[in-house]
Write a protein that holds these residues in place. Structure first.
Motif, PDB file in Angstrom:
ATOM      1  N   TRP A 157       0.833  -1.219   0.000  1.00 44.65           N
ATOM      2  CA  TRP A 157       0.000   0.000   0.000  1.00 44.65           C
ATOM      3  C   TRP A 157       0.859   1.257   0.000  1.00 44.65           C
ATOM      4  O   TRP A 157       0.433   2.303  -0.494  1.00 44.65           O
ATOM      5  CB  TRP A 157      -1.034  -0.020   1.117  1.00 44.65           C
ATOM      6  CG  TRP A 157      -0.530   0.169   2.537  1.00 44.65           C
ATOM      7  CD1 TRP A 157      -0.370  -0.803   3.469  1.00 44.65           C
ATOM      8  CD2 TRP A 157      -0.172   1.400   3.181  1.00 44.65           C
ATOM      9  NE1 TRP A 157       0.079  -0.263   4.653  1.00 44.65           N
ATOM     10  CE2 TRP A 157       0.210   1.087   4.502  1.00 44.65           C
ATOM     11  CE3 TRP A 157      -0.117   2.729   2.778  1.00 44.65           C
ATOM     12  CZ2 TRP A 157       0.633   2.042   5.422  1.00 44.65           C
ATOM     13  CZ3 TRP A 157       0.310   3.685   3.696  1.00 44.65           C
ATOM     14  CH2 TRP A 157       0.685   3.349   4.996  1.00 44.65           C
ATOM     15  N   LYS A 158       2.067   1.161   0.558  1.00 39.42           N
ATOM     16  CA  LYS A 158       2.928   2.349   0.605  1.00 39.42           C
ATOM     17  C   LYS A 158       3.345   2.766  -0.807  1.00 39.42           C
ATOM     18  O   LYS A 158       3.411   3.960  -1.121  1.00 39.42           O
ATOM     19  CB  LYS A 158       4.159   2.084   1.478  1.00 39.42           C
ATOM     20  CG  LYS A 158       3.790   1.941   2.940  1.00 39.42           C
ATOM     21  CD  LYS A 158       4.970   1.514   3.787  1.00 39.42           C
ATOM     22  CE  LYS A 158       4.489   1.203   5.204  1.00 39.42           C
ATOM     23  NZ  LYS A 158       5.451   0.398   5.948  1.00 39.42           N
ATOM     24  N   PHE A 159       3.646   1.777  -1.641  1.00 40.22           N
ATOM     25  CA  PHE A 159       3.993   2.080  -3.041  1.00 40.22           C
ATOM     26  C   PHE A 159       2.805   2.726  -3.750  1.00 40.22           C
ATOM     27  O   PHE A 159       2.938   3.747  -4.419  1.00 40.22           O
ATOM     28  CB  PHE A 159       4.358   0.785  -3.786  1.00 40.22           C
ATOM     29  CG  PHE A 159       5.757   0.312  -3.516  1.00 40.22           C
ATOM     30  CD1 PHE A 159       6.836   0.916  -4.145  1.00 40.22           C
ATOM     31  CD2 PHE A 159       5.999  -0.737  -2.655  1.00 40.22           C
ATOM     32  CE1 PHE A 159       8.127   0.478  -3.914  1.00 40.22           C
ATOM     33  CE2 PHE A 159       7.288  -1.168  -2.404  1.00 40.22           C
ATOM     34  CZ  PHE A 159       8.356  -0.568  -3.025  1.00 40.22           C
ATOM     35  N   VAL A 193      -4.203   5.173  -9.545  1.00 35.21           N
ATOM     36  CA  VAL A 193      -4.065   3.996  -8.686  1.00 35.21           C
ATOM     37  C   VAL A 193      -3.799   2.762  -9.550  1.00 35.21           C
ATOM     38  O   VAL A 193      -2.923   1.937  -9.261  1.00 35.21           O
ATOM     39  CB  VAL A 193      -5.346   3.790  -7.839  1.00 35.21           C
ATOM     40  CG1 VAL A 193      -5.239   2.538  -6.991  1.00 35.21           C
ATOM     41  CG2 VAL A 193      -5.595   5.002  -6.965  1.00 35.21           C
ATOM     42  N   GLN A 194      -4.561   2.688 -10.636  1.00 38.67           N
ATOM     43  CA  GLN A 194      -4.400   1.584 -11.579  1.00 38.67           C
ATOM     44  C   GLN A 194      -2.966   1.542 -12.103  1.00 38.67           C
ATOM     45  O   GLN A 194      -2.308   0.501 -12.123  1.00 38.67           O
ATOM     46  CB  GLN A 194      -5.368   1.847 -12.714  1.00 38.67           C
ATOM     47  CG  GLN A 194      -5.683   0.673 -13.570  1.00 38.67           C
ATOM     48  CD  GLN A 194      -6.543   1.127 -14.742  1.00 38.67           C
ATOM     49  OE1 GLN A 194      -6.455   2.294 -15.164  1.00 38.67           O
ATOM     50  NE2 GLN A 194      -7.348   0.236 -15.252  1.00 38.67           N
ATOM     51  N   LYS A 195      -2.462   2.706 -12.485  1.00 34.81           N
ATOM     52  CA  LYS A 195      -1.103   2.805 -13.020  1.00 34.81           C
ATOM     53  C   LYS A 195      -0.080   2.393 -11.955  1.00 34.81           C
ATOM     54  O   LYS A 195       0.917   1.719 -12.257  1.00 34.81           O
ATOM     55  CB  LYS A 195      -0.847   4.252 -13.480  1.00 34.81           C
ATOM     56  CG  LYS A 195       0.507   4.475 -14.110  1.00 34.81           C
ATOM     57  CD  LYS A 195       0.536   3.996 -15.550  1.00 34.81           C
ATOM     58  CE  LYS A 195       1.950   4.062 -16.095  1.00 34.81           C
ATOM     59  NZ  LYS A 195       2.123   3.260 -17.306  1.00 34.81           N
ATOM     60  N   ALA A 196      -0.361   2.793 -10.710  1.00 37.48           N
ATOM     61  CA  ALA A 196       0.562   2.462  -9.619  1.00 37.48           C
ATOM     62  C   ALA A 196       0.646   0.942  -9.450  1.00 37.48           C
ATOM     63  O   ALA A 196       1.744   0.379  -9.383  1.00 37.48           O
ATOM     64  CB  ALA A 196       0.092   3.117  -8.332  1.00 37.48           C
ATOM     65  N   TYR A 197      -0.511   0.301  -9.381  1.00 35.48           N
ATOM     66  CA  TYR A 197      -0.505  -1.156  -9.240  1.00 35.48           C
ATOM     67  C   TYR A 197       0.180  -1.816 -10.437  1.00 35.48           C
ATOM     68  O   TYR A 197       0.946  -2.766 -10.284  1.00 35.48           O
ATOM     69  CB  TYR A 197      -1.932  -1.697  -9.138  1.00 35.48           C
ATOM     70  CG  TYR A 197      -2.481  -1.725  -7.720  1.00 35.48           C
ATOM     71  CD1 TYR A 197      -1.905  -2.550  -6.756  1.00 35.48           C
ATOM     72  CD2 TYR A 197      -3.560  -0.943  -7.359  1.00 35.48           C
ATOM     73  CE1 TYR A 197      -2.405  -2.585  -5.468  1.00 35.48           C
ATOM     74  CE2 TYR A 197      -4.073  -0.975  -6.061  1.00 35.48           C
ATOM     75  CZ  TYR A 197      -3.487  -1.795  -5.129  1.00 35.48           C
ATOM     76  OH  TYR A 197      -3.980  -1.831  -3.862  1.00 35.48           O
ATOM     77  N   GLN A 198      -0.119  -1.320 -11.635  1.00 34.94           N
ATOM     78  CA  GLN A 198       0.476  -1.933 -12.833  1.00 34.94           C
ATOM     79  C   GLN A 198       1.992  -1.825 -12.807  1.00 34.94           C
ATOM     80  O   GLN A 198       2.700  -2.759 -13.164  1.00 34.94           O
ATOM     81  CB  GLN A 198      -0.087  -1.274 -14.086  1.00 34.94           C
ATOM     82  CG  GLN A 198      -1.489  -1.742 -14.406  1.00 34.94           C
ATOM     83  CD  GLN A 198      -2.111  -0.989 -15.562  1.00 34.94           C
ATOM     84  OE1 GLN A 198      -1.448  -0.153 -16.180  1.00 34.94           O
ATOM     85  NE2 GLN A 198      -3.370  -1.243 -15.842  1.00 34.94           N
ATOM     86  N   THR A 199       2.489  -0.673 -12.362  1.00 31.58           N
ATOM     87  CA  THR A 199       3.940  -0.491 -12.297  1.00 31.58           C
ATOM     88  C   THR A 199       4.548  -1.441 -11.278  1.00 31.58           C
ATOM     89  O   THR A 199       5.530  -2.137 -11.534  1.00 31.58           O
ATOM     90  CB  THR A 199       4.278   0.966 -11.911  1.00 31.58           C
ATOM     91  OG1 THR A 199       3.562   1.829 -12.770  1.00 31.58           O
ATOM     92  CG2 THR A 199       5.764   1.233 -11.990  1.00 31.58           C
TER      93      THR A 199
END
Lengths: 442, 313
Positions: A206-208, A233-239
């Motif tokens: 979650w920190k990322f 958020v989507q982009k964060a998870y994908q990365t």
């Protein structure tokens, strides 16, 4: 602990009310002599002996200053701490001072069981100005309603292997997430990997996601609205998942790593970067094969897919991490409690605590004296650029929902390219749970 | 006064009356300390848990919990939409599979250590190791061994098998069962062994005289002796499996993969991570009821009580 015991525990928590109503108050009387101040603090399993010595030292100093004793009570896990807070809150008796993690402060605030800091209270502990301003970011929902007094910081940074970066022709660590991914690809060859990441950690994921999303201008919560289905958020998870599933710059075993395991893997000297670590990792790094070949660097502050931060993006180098001190509202020893807080947040005590345990001072002057330490410079900078996670009683649930997305997605990461459709449906589920929790927030 | 009446007057009813007198004069008050303790330790918390399950108790209302709003059955309704049914299904299936798998292992182990031979004491001691190890230790060791780059996968890869993930995804369910079986079979073994020890020597002799070979002897003579104790062991073991929190918590952490989100885990997360004490109390009460129903039927059916009176009760 089984289901029945959990039920019983919940019930006993409530029972405590009756018992405590009959119990006596904390030690009363005027003047410090003969009184005892109870302090609840997390056990330090890394340096137990030093921690004992520190407690003794503080007790002596406190007695010399006030004539009163300090009794430390330690908790082993966040769960222990929560149980203790619950029973004390319900019964209206227990420790006078609590040391709680920063992300737990909103939850503690929502119980309404802690002293709100007015001008008078701040002046009792030596003034609000003595703290690094960033550390006050998670003391309360706004300036008028602060309960948390900053004690120590543990800002997150990344560690990198100077030798491997040099060998790959990289002259300075990445400052954007895209640059980091590119460098990680350069660093990955044979049994050597670009990044060490703790995918199975119960907190890291979650920190990322929060960090990348905040940098892109979405701090996940806007008032009473959860914004987890936002493209950021989507982009964060994908990365985050992409490093393992698509880019293959992480050891496949990382899928089972917690933070200490990722640290151990980086310490073996075959990984370029270890993301998300802090000064408490110093000893492990110095004892590993990576000894003398590592440095800290600020985590990237430009969101994935961008070369510069958007106008509404925040330069969040780290979550505001560390411990706050809270004074219990029911305490009969509030003045002594503030004396204690003043003692442990003074420059000298803060520096001493840093030397013993690697936790950065929240005291601005003490932090300043460390600025000259080159190794530490990125960390002190991260301390100043730390940004508070949303101050809402619902945060614990949101954190849980974000981590849950990672937990449920893990098995798919080994099967090649990430299935974004499935990921989106998990994010939507997290959004639902976050929003329902925010709806309940008071 | 009636007891002082002359014996010849009312001779026949006397024993009945005597019995009545002794029953009435039983010093039941001696049960008071035990009763009080039961009330404080079991009944009161249970009543409180029932009460908490009916109020909206969370972090916001905790401080004035007496004033927490009464919301009737809302917590129960919400439990069903929060995945409790799925958790119950996982818990029950996991417990039943684990029990069914441990029975043959336990009985076989008991048979193996029944007759005297050199080193039997050592074998018996070794068999007990999984049982005496704390659940936390068992889970930590298995967690380490089942890492993606752990020793289990290393061995499997030597024989050309890709081990994959044991602690995430659908396979975590089978990991939980495997570790539970490893840790729990000695319980069945102990109960079966105790039952074997109680088989009379004459029974063995009689079957030898009749010329029974080992298999008919085992199937028709010995196993019937084991039925009662092993059934009891199955019941206790299943309940233990359902209530096991430490094993899944240490193996998988919280939040757990969906496939191992057993009942104690969901109650724990709701209570201690989401801080919804009312909701988690409702979940716990529901779990208790759902387990109690089949348990009750089962207890009636197998009549584990040996005395008629107990059986009727």
């Amino acid at each position: 602990m089984n289901a029945k015991r959990i039920t019983a525990l919940a019930a006993v928590t409530a029972l405590a009310l009756g018992v405590a109503a009959c119990g006596g108050d904390d030690e009363g009387g005027e003047g410090g002599a003969g009184k005892t101040l109870n302090v609840l603090i997390g056990a330090n399993t890394q340096y137990p002996d030093e921690f004992q010595a520190w407690q003794k030292d503080i007790s002596t100093k406190f007695k010399a200053a006030t004539g009163a004793e300090v009794k430390f009570e330690t908790f082993a896990s966040a769960n222990d701490e929560l149980t203790k807070i619950q029973t004390s809150v319900v019964s209206g008796s227990g420790p006078d001072v609590y040391a709680v993690g920063t992300t737990f402060t909103p939850t503690a605030y929502s119980t309404g069981a802690f002293v709100k800091m007015g001008d008078e209270e701040w002046s009792k502990i030596g003034g609000k100005e003595k703290f690094n301003p960033a550390t006050l970011g998670i003391s309360g929902p706004d300036e008028q309603n602060q309960v948390g007094i900053p004690w120590v910081s543990r800002p997150f940074v990344m560690a990198y292997n100077t030798e491997l970066l040099k060998a790959a022709g990289i002259d300075k660590p990445a400052t954007t997430w895209d640059e980091l991914t590119a460098q990680a690809k350069q660093l990955t060859k044979g049994d050597q990997y670009g990044l060490a990441i703790a995918y199975k950690d119960n907190f890291d994921p979650w920190k990322f996601v929060w960090g990348m999303s905040t940098q892109a201008g979405n701090p996940l919560v806007d008032g009473k609205t959860a914004k987890l289905t936002d493209p950021a958020v989507q982009k964060a998870y994908q990365t985050y998942f992409g490093w393992l599933a698509n880019d293959k710059v992480v050891d496949p075993a990382a899928i089972g790593w917690t933070n200490p395991q990722a640290l151990a893997a980086f310490a073996e000297g075959k990984t370029g970067y270890f993301l998300l670590t802090t000064t408490t990792a110093n000893n492990s790094l110095e004892q590993g094969a990576v000894k003398g070949k590592w440095k800290f660097a600020l985590l990237p502050t430009v969101p994935p897919g961008a070369t510069s931060r958007p106008a509404n993006g925040v330069e969040a180098a780290s979550i505001l991490s560390g411990d706050n001190l809270l004074v219990a509202d029911y305490s009969k020893n509030k003045d002594l409690a503030f004396e204690y807080v003043k003692l442990v947040t003074d420059q000298e005590a803060q520096l001493d605590y840093y030397k013993k345990f690697g936790n950065l001072p929240a005291n601005a002057a003490a932090l300043q004296t460390l600025a000259s330490d080159e190794q530490l410079e990125p960390v002190t900078e991260a301390a100043k650029k730390s940004v508070a996670t949303p101050f809402t009683g619902a945060w614990a649930d949101i954190q849980l929902a974000l981590t849950n997305v990672a937990v449920q997605t893990l098995p798919e990461l080994t099967k090649g390219p990430l299935n974004t459709g499935q990921l989106d449906s998990r994010i939507a589920e997290a959004q639902k749970s976050a929003q329902s929790s925010l709806d309940r927030a008071k | 006064m009636a007891t002082l009446a002359p014996p010849e007057q009312k001779a026949p009813p006397r024993p009945v009356r005597r019995k009545g007198v002794t029953e009435q004069q039983r010093p039941l008050w001696l049960l008071t300390p035990g009763g009080l303790l039961m009330t404080v330790v079991i009944v009161l918390p249970l009543i409180l848990a029932l009460w908490i399950s009916l109020i909206d108790l969370d972090q916001y209302t905790l401080r004035r919990w007496v004033e927490a709003p009464f919301i009737g059955l809302n917590n129960y309704v919400e439990s069903f939409s929060s995945g409790l049914l799925n958790s119950i299904w996982i818990s029950v299936s996991f417990a039943v599979i684990s029990t069914v798998a441990t029975v043959p292992i336990g009985i076989a182990a008991a048979l193996v250590t029944q007759n005297k031979y050199r080193g039997r004491g050592l074998v018996r001691a070794v068999f007990l190791i999984p049982y005496v190890l704390p659940s936390f230790v068992v889970a930590s060791v298995w967690r380490t061994m089942l890492q993606p780059d752990g020793i289990v996968n290393a061995w499997l890869s030597k024989v050309g098998i890709d081990g994959g993930l044991w602690l995430s995804g659908p396979r975590s369910y089978w990991t939980l069962i495997l570790v539970e079986i490893w840790a729990a079979w000695p319980f069945i073994y102990l109960m079966a062994l105790a039952a074997l020890q109680s088989v009379d020597h004459e029974v063995h002799e009689a079957s030898a005289v009749d010329g029974a070979t080992w298999w008919p002897k085992l199937r028709r003579v010995i196993l019937p002796y084991l039925r009662g104790p092993v059934l009891l062991a199955c019941l206790l073991a299943t309940l233990n499996h359902i209530n096991n929190f430490t094993l899944p918590f240490v193996l998988f952490g919280a939040p757990a993969p969906e496939d191992v989100n057993v009942m104690p885990m969901i109650v724990y997360v709701t209570s201690f991570q989401s801080l919804r004490f009312g909701l988690s109390a409702a979940m716990a009460v529901l779990s208790l009821i759902l387990i109690a129903i089949p348990l009750f039927i089962y207890l009636r059916a197998v009549r584990l009580d040996v005395h008629d009176e107990g059986g009727r009760k």
